[in-house]
Design an enzyme around this catalytic site. Structure first.
Site, PDB file in Angstrom:
ATOM      1  N   THR A  82       0.807  -1.218   0.000  1.00  0.00           N
ATOM      2  CA  THR A  82       0.000   0.000   0.000  1.00  0.00           C
ATOM      3  C   THR A  82       0.845   1.276   0.000  1.00  0.00           C
ATOM      4  OG1 THR A  82      -0.156  -0.250   2.403  1.00  0.00           O
ATOM      5  CG2 THR A  82      -1.995  -1.066   1.108  1.00  0.00           C
ATOM      6  N   HIS A  95       7.446  -0.005   6.737  1.00  0.00           N
ATOM      7  CA  HIS A  95       7.666   0.883   7.884  1.00  0.00           C
ATOM      8  C   HIS A  95       7.908   0.033   9.127  1.00  0.00           C
ATOM      9  CE1 HIS A  95       3.539  -0.069   9.036  1.00  0.00           C
ATOM     10  NE2 HIS A  95       3.123   0.321   7.841  1.00  0.00           N
ATOM     11  N   HIS A 151       6.077  -3.161  10.100  1.00  0.00           N
ATOM     12  CA  HIS A 151       6.376  -4.448   9.458  1.00  0.00           C
ATOM     13  C   HIS A 151       7.585  -5.143  10.094  1.00  0.00           C
ATOM     14  CE1 HIS A 151       4.489  -2.184   5.956  1.00  0.00           C
ATOM     15  NE2 HIS A 151       3.750  -3.260   6.038  1.00  0.00           N
ATOM     16  N   LYS A 179      -8.816  -0.194  10.103  1.00  0.00           N
ATOM     17  CA  LYS A 179      -9.014   1.037   9.317  1.00  0.00           C
ATOM     18  C   LYS A 179     -10.411   1.590   9.577  1.00  0.00           C
ATOM     19  CE  LYS A 179      -5.029   0.493   7.397  1.00  0.00           C
ATOM     20  NZ  LYS A 179      -4.620  -0.485   8.395  1.00  0.00           N
ATOM     21  N   ARG A 217      -9.429   1.991   2.089  1.00  0.00           N
ATOM     22  CA  ARG A 217      -8.140   2.433   1.566  1.00  0.00           C
ATOM     23  C   ARG A 217      -8.304   3.053   0.188  1.00  0.00           C
ATOM     24  NH1 ARG A 217      -3.491   0.453   4.053  1.00  0.00           N
ATOM     25  NH2 ARG A 217      -3.702  -1.409   5.330  1.00  0.00           N
ATOM     26  N   GLN A 245      -7.609 -13.658   1.103  1.00  0.00           N
ATOM     27  CA  GLN A 245      -6.426 -14.017   1.893  1.00  0.00           C
ATOM     28  C   GLN A 245      -6.443 -15.503   2.250  1.00  0.00           C
ATOM     29  OE1 GLN A 245      -5.167 -11.295   4.996  1.00  0.00           O
ATOM     30  NE2 GLN A 245      -4.246 -12.928   6.194  1.00  0.00           N
ATOM     31  N   ASP A 285      -3.435  -8.550  14.531  1.00  0.00           N
ATOM     32  CA  ASP A 285      -4.656  -8.002  13.933  1.00  0.00           C
ATOM     33  C   ASP A 285      -5.128  -8.843  12.740  1.00  0.00           C
ATOM     34  OD1 ASP A 285      -2.485  -7.299  12.378  1.00  0.00           O
ATOM     35  OD2 ASP A 285      -3.136  -5.241  12.021  1.00  0.00           O
ATOM     36  N   LYS A 294       0.479   2.119  19.244  1.00  0.00           N
ATOM     37  CA  LYS A 294       1.325   1.644  18.155  1.00  0.00           C
ATOM     38  C   LYS A 294       2.589   2.480  18.051  1.00  0.00           C
ATOM     39  CE  LYS A 294      -1.483  -0.816  14.780  1.00  0.00           C
ATOM     40  NZ  LYS A 294      -1.947  -0.853  13.385  1.00  0.00           N
ATOM     41  N   LYS A 342       5.283   6.032  14.883  1.00  0.00           N
ATOM     42  CA  LYS A 342       4.699   7.301  14.435  1.00  0.00           C
ATOM     43  C   LYS A 342       5.455   8.458  15.075  1.00  0.00           C
ATOM     44  CE  LYS A 342       1.034   6.032  11.980  1.00  0.00           C
ATOM     45  NZ  LYS A 342       0.877   6.403  10.571  1.00  0.00           N
ATOM     46  N   THR A 343       5.724   9.487  14.284  1.00  0.00           N
ATOM     47  CA  THR A 343       6.308  10.721  14.804  1.00  0.00           C
ATOM     48  C   THR A 343       5.427  11.871  14.354  1.00  0.00           C
ATOM     49  OG1 THR A 343       7.633  11.231  12.840  1.00  0.00           O
ATOM     50  CG2 THR A 343       8.613   9.723  14.452  1.00  0.00           C
TER      51      THR A 343
END
Length: 408
Positions: free
Chosen positions: A40, A45, A48, A82, A86, A171, A192, A227, A230-231
């Site tokens: 995606t 990141h 993963h 989500k 997406r 999946q 998840d 999580k 993230k910044t």
């Protein structure tokens, strides 16, 4: 220690379909397993990261990983976690993103000589006959049970499209295909993904009367359950063009005291006996553990040379020195200056140090901006050519962000 015991001791394992059998399989046998990655974005990141580390641990133990790229499922997008659907990607976007993932993953996974397999579910999903697929696979899925799954349940109030409802079936079908093509018997994924993984295990039982297994692992969260990765500037990416090795190093150097040992267990190959030594540290001693964590993680993703550069730059900056050689930098042109000057807020905006001038003003008012160690007090502070006498200035934002601005 078998690989299952290693993963368990590192706190990686969350849920398993049959713990006793999976433990025996992983500790005593050699199996083929897979983890799926939907392309995606054009970079992996830190979310993963745990998945890739699990693959690496398993491969080191002699198991064969399949990195499954979602050339087909990426066209739909996983609704798990989500709040909205997406953005739909083009085939070109997906193909480009997959090539980026492959390159990044190859730092930690050995794909030579069949030691690991790269697969793309677009190979079997994109050419399916819809009616045949529903007759063959769709009949094995109860909509009632699907809607009760956590990945769908949280979306029902806001709206779940029929398009996305297909994700679990697709999946699950991946597992069937990989079992037939590569004798894959184990699907792994973040916690998840539990509902989707169960779907694949059940599909193989119903269609082929085969027993296969699923296992999820811990999501990368802080001790407070938030999580990580993230910044204020967005996600922490594995691509050095998106998150520089220095900023990547600094992210891990600045983790909370409560998270450093857990991150060491999840994201490095340091022996557990060595990690136990750091676990005994308290207070300011933990800074040593954080530095080791930052170095080890940066070395894994960006290589030893970049890890050394990032460590040297950080030590110089935070040790009172000013070696700016390996510091993140941006350039401004002489033409960006008007009558030999430019506003500090314009410079910070160009360098990506602030998302808006409003945020920059707030930082200045709080005393959080310095230029070459001089605190900035005026909201309309201007940088002139005189400031760039040595060719650059160093802007410090807050206590830990340093950025070199070069005048060309």
């Amino acid at each position: 220690m078998g690989v299952y015991d290693e993963l368990e001791a590192r706190g990686m394992i969350a849920q398993i379909t049959n713990e006793e059998k999976v433990k025996k399989l992983l500790n005593e046998d050699k199996v083929t397993f897979y983890i799926g990655f939907d392309p995606t974005a054009d970079s992996l990141h830190v979310g993963h990261f745990v998945q890739i580390m699990v693959m690496a641990h398993m491969q080191k133990a002699g198991h064969t990983p399949i990195a499954l790229f979602g050339g087909g499922t990426g066209m739909v997008g996983d609704p798990s976690g989500k709040t909205d659907m997406r953005k739909m990607l083009t085939m070109e976007d997906i193909s480009h993103n997959i090539s980026c993932f492959q390159k990044q993953m190859s730092r930690l996974i050995d794909f030579s000589d069949g030691k690991a397999i790269m697969a793309n579910n677009g190979d079997w999903l994109l050419n399916l006959n819809y009616i045949d697929f529903l007759r063959k696979v769709g009949v094995h899925f109860s909509v009632n049970r699907m809607l009760a799954a956590e990945c769908y349940k949280q979306r029902l109030e806001k709206g779940l499209s029929f398009f996305e409802l297909n994700y679990m079936i697709m999946q699950s079908y991946d597992f069937l295909e990989l079992n037939e093509r590569h004798n894959c018997v184990l699907e792994l994924g973040g916690d998840d993904q539990w509902s989707n993984i169960i779907g694949g295990v059940e599909l193989l039982r119903r269609m082929k009367s085969k027993e296969v297994f699923g296992m999820t692992f811990t999501l990368l969260t802080t001790s407070e359950g938030k999580k990580m990765g993230k910044t204020e500037n967005g996600a922490v990416w594995l691509d050095p063009e998106k998150t520089s090795p220095f900023d990547f190093y600094q992210y891990w150097r600045n983790v909370d005291d409560a998270d450093v040992i857990r991150c060491m267990k999840l994201l490095t190959f340091l022996p557990l006996t060595k990690i136990a030594e750091y676990e005994a540290m308290e207070g300011s001693e933990l800074n040593q553990a954080k530095e080791v964590l930052a170095y080890e993680v940066t070395k894994l993703i960006h290589g030893e040379e970049e890890a050394n550069k990032a460590q040297e730059a950080a030590r110089a900056l935070f040790g009172g020195g000013r070696n700016s050689d390996n510091m993140p930098s941006s350039e401004i042109l002489s033409s960006d200056l008007t009558d030999g000057s430019i506003a500090i807020l314009d410079v910070m905006l160009k360098a990506g140090l602030i998302p808006s001038k409003g945020e920059g003003r707030r930082l200045i008012q709080q005393g959080g901006v310095s230029v070459d160690d001089e605190k900035i007090a005026a909201l309309d502070h201007m940088l002139t050519t005189a400031h760039f006498e040595k060719g650059y200035v160093i802007i410090k934002k807050g206590k830990k962000v340093f950025h070199k601005i070069i005048l060309k």
